[in-house]
Every structure is written in C-alpha cells, then in structure tokens.
Design a protein around this motif. Sequence first.
Motif, PDB file in Angstrom:
ATOM      1  N   UNK A  55      33.559  88.739  -4.650  1.00  0.00           N
ATOM      2  CA  UNK A  55      33.354  89.907  -5.265  1.00  0.00           C
ATOM      3  C   UNK A  55      33.270  90.953  -4.251  1.00  0.00           C
ATOM      4  N   UNK A  56      33.070  90.926  -2.913  1.00  0.00           N
ATOM      5  CA  UNK A  56      32.834  91.896  -2.091  1.00  0.00           C
ATOM      6  C   UNK A  56      34.122  92.080  -1.197  1.00  0.00           C
ATOM      7  N   UNK A  57      35.049  91.227  -1.253  1.00  0.00           N
ATOM      8  CA  UNK A  57      36.259  91.205  -0.351  1.00  0.00           C
ATOM      9  C   UNK A  57      37.413  91.991  -1.261  1.00  0.00           C
ATOM     10  N   UNK A  58      37.366  91.933  -2.673  1.00  0.00           N
ATOM     11  CA  UNK A  58      38.587  92.532  -3.110  1.00  0.00           C
ATOM     12  C   UNK A  58      37.962  93.479  -4.168  1.00  0.00           C
ATOM     13  N   UNK A  59      38.953  94.531  -4.437  1.00  0.00           N
ATOM     14  CA  UNK A  59      38.817  95.696  -5.484  1.00  0.00           C
ATOM     15  C   UNK A  59      39.695  95.601  -6.302  1.00  0.00           C
ATOM     16  N   UNK A  60      39.402  95.821  -7.779  1.00  0.00           N
ATOM     17  CA  UNK A  60      40.384  96.159  -8.705  1.00  0.00           C
ATOM     18  C   UNK A  60      39.680  96.567 -10.191  1.00  0.00           C
ATOM     19  N   UNK A  61      40.835  96.832 -10.926  1.00  0.00           N
ATOM     20  CA  UNK A  61      40.448  97.165 -12.196  1.00  0.00           C
ATOM     21  C   UNK A  61      41.625  96.690 -13.436  1.00  0.00           C
ATOM     22  N   UNK A  62      41.599  97.258 -14.371  1.00  0.00           N
ATOM     23  CA  UNK A  62      42.685  96.415 -15.253  1.00  0.00           C
ATOM     24  C   UNK A  62      43.926  96.677 -15.024  1.00  0.00           C
ATOM     25  N   UNK A  63      44.251  97.511 -14.185  1.00  0.00           N
ATOM     26  CA  UNK A  63      45.742  98.075 -13.681  1.00  0.00           C
ATOM     27  C   UNK A  63      46.177  96.960 -12.291  1.00  0.00           C
ATOM     28  N   UNK A  64      45.359  96.691 -11.522  1.00  0.00           N
ATOM     29  CA  UNK A  64      45.642  96.033 -10.413  1.00  0.00           C
ATOM     30  C   UNK A  64      44.391  95.217  -9.758  1.00  0.00           C
ATOM     31  N   UNK A  65      44.659  94.487  -8.550  1.00  0.00           N
ATOM     32  CA  UNK A  65      43.896  94.041  -7.720  1.00  0.00           C
ATOM     33  C   UNK A  65      44.176  94.049  -6.195  1.00  0.00           C
ATOM     34  N   UNK A  66      43.279  94.488  -5.418  1.00  0.00           N
ATOM     35  CA  UNK A  66      43.547  94.683  -3.846  1.00  0.00           C
ATOM     36  C   UNK A  66      42.907  93.672  -3.349  1.00  0.00           C
ATOM     37  N   UNK A  67      43.718  93.052  -2.180  1.00  0.00           N
ATOM     38  CA  UNK A  67      43.014  91.945  -1.692  1.00  0.00           C
ATOM     39  C   UNK A  67      43.318  92.087  -0.161  1.00  0.00           C
ATOM     40  N   UNK A  68      42.225  91.928   0.765  1.00  0.00           N
ATOM     41  CA  UNK A  68      42.289  91.963   1.941  1.00  0.00           C
ATOM     42  C   UNK A  68      43.293  91.137   2.891  1.00  0.00           C
ATOM     43  N   UNK A  69      43.762  91.332   3.889  1.00  0.00           N
ATOM     44  CA  UNK A  69      44.933  90.881   4.880  1.00  0.00           C
ATOM     45  C   UNK A  69      44.639  89.429   5.266  1.00  0.00           C
TER      46      UNK A  69
END
Lengths: 167, 245
Positions: free
Chosen positions: B60-74
């Motif tokens: 939950x603390x490593x990724x950020x997202x909403x209904x359009x997309x999901x961002x993940x760390x390297x």
Amino acid sequence: MRLEKCWFCSSTIYPGHGIQFVRNDAKIFRFCRSKCHKNFKMKRNPRKVKWTKAYRRLHGKDMTQDSTFEFERKRNRPERYDRNVTEMTLKAIKKIDKIRVTREAQHHKMRMKGKKAIEQEAAIKELENSINLVKAPAALQQGSEITLPKIKVKVSQSQAVGERMEE
Amino acid sequence: MATRIQFENSCEVGVFSKLTNAYCLVAIGGSENFYSMFEAEFADVIPVVKTSIAGTRIIGRLCAGNKNGLLLPHTTTDQELQHLRNSLPDQVVVQRIEERLSALGNCIACNDHVSLTHPDLDRETEELIADVLGVEVFRQTIAGNILVGSYCAISNTGGLVHPHTSIEDLDELSTLLQVPLVAGTVNRGSEVIAAGMTVNDWTAFCGSDTTATELSVIESVFKLREARPSSIVDEMRKSLIDSYV
C-alpha cells in the motif's frame, strides 16, 4: 531474479555473485566481482580501464551501435501474457543472439583487415635490415640470397601410408 | 460502508492493501482472513489481486494508483510486474517508474481527477503521473509534512487529512482537490491516515483500533453512510424544490 550488468565491466551478474552498493542519493551500483568493486572504490573511471566494455566501446574495439542492442532494453510497461508471443520471443532471442555474434565477428574482421599485409611488410623490412643476425656477412657475399633454398625429398607411397597407420 | 479489519494483528490496513475504484491490491499474508474480507466485499465488482512488491508485503505504501493506472517503484521485480499486468483489467495502465523516492504510496495521494505529490519529486515522474493516472498534479505539503501520501486519504467524494492541519491549509487543499476535507485521526488517534485506512468511492476499510467516533467521521466525509430516503431528500431539498408557494 534478474540478470543485471556490472557497473564497471558490463558483464552479466548471475544470482549469488557480486556486491550491490547503494549510494546516499539512491543510485545502485552492481559489481560482478571484487575486482570491479575494488576498482570502483579506487575511483577509477571504467572508460579508462582497458579491459572493460566501456573502454572497448569508446575506443571502437567493439561494436557500438546496432539494432540488436535495442532488444535488450529494460521495459517498464509490461504487456499481458500471451503464450504465442512468449514462444515467438524465445525463438527470436536465440536468433538475435546468433545475428549479434556474427555481426560482432564481422566488426572484428573489419578491424583486423590489412593486418597481415602490414605484418608482412614489417617482416620483410626487418629481414633486410637485420640479416646480419642470421647469416654471416661472408656468406652473404658468396650468394646474396636472404632466403633458404627449397630442398625436395622423395618419399615412396608405401612409406607414407605406413607413417599414417602408426599415428 | 466502513469496516474494521486487521492484517495479521496489525491495524495498519493502508500499508498492506491498495484500494481504488477499478481494482484492489492485497498483500500476501499467512492466513487468508485479510484477503477474504476484501473478496467478500468486492467479489464480482472489481478484481482483488494478491501481490507483493519488491518481495515485500508493504504494497500500500509502495505503489500509487487510481482507476486509470498503477505506478510501481523501480524495485518491483519483472515477475511481479507481469503478474499485476495479467491480473488487472486492460484499462489500467501498469507502469514502473525510475525514481529516487521509491515509496510512491507515501509520496503521492491521488483520486481519479487530482493528485498531491511530494514537493521533491522528479519532473519526469510528475509527467508520468499526469500521463498514466490521468490526473492534475499539485506539489503540496500537509501540516508541514512532505509525505503527502501517508498523511491524507482521498477519494472522489471526500478526504481525510492529518489532524494538525490548520484551517487555512484545509481550505486551500479543499479548493485544489475540489472535494470536502476533514482533519481527523484513525486507529485511536494515529495521525498517519493513509496507513491506517484505505478507501474508494463506496467502501472504506479501517484498522480494528478505530473508535466509533472516528468511524462515523470517516463515513460522513467519504459519504459512505447507507442512503436512507429521508437523508437524500434532506440533502437535496434546496436543489429539488424551486420555490415555496
């Protein structure tokens, strides 16, 4: 598991090998063995160290730009798994590897082209200049040949076959 | 409806899960209790995906997202990236970011239209956020804290922020985000809102330590309360009735 590249020498780091160094600005340096790690700690620039890939690429010893290198890029936006695509990709990887190897061999050949001619010329010059090391000046005066005469030896057929059998 | 749950005896549910309007990510725990709570709620509506990020459970603390997309760390491994891409619907764009600040959940707070980010985020990351998540990006702090992703939880209908946010800050953020905001706590006075709860447009999950008062505040600000006919009429009276005869 991911096969990374060594930051210093650019060789692949297999699982269980090497050291990773994380700097305070969050940049990660991966090394394949202590040789590269120690060179890094000595603050050596890999572009100046002869045996690294960085040096070889920079000084034109190895191929720099090629379309086969594009396939090994790290991708950050994956595609949905498709079995056929995966199968094709595996076949393609083998083929691309082969092509890259042949192109590198061609590059090496181009680089070494004309080496034989240069070596031959240098050898002839050296022979002319330093023939005194091989043949005494007195002998030269008798016959100014700087090469040994060819001698032909007759060998009978049965003798030659006998030698081969012994081997 | 807000529900109280626990992840392996920890009340920090926002750390081990990521909830959006299009999907839900859940950490891999020893028992299936946590996962089954989400499954029971969302069975056919949105996909509930069990995953790890960089081999850890603090997804939950490593990724950020909403209904359009999901961002993940390297630090996300290739296998995890592929698993997420296979499990999530095609409209959700899965993207791995090369960014110095790798705990994206702590640095980015977003809903479907607007996002707040850590003031020190790279420019390329900001552009990626705007591109992948389809949101407007604002660099802000909350109550003087740069980790905006951890000190506020926002959905399309409302937001809950750090309890020490001043009223001016609250007004400013409210105009930026265009949602009603409330300064409150979760899990018996914990200030780290996003770690203690996770929310989307119609559900919220809080840690089991959350008091009834906190729960009622959450339900009212995120508009999760069961819609009774009288309450709807009460709220919409002004817009429904043109003039009194």
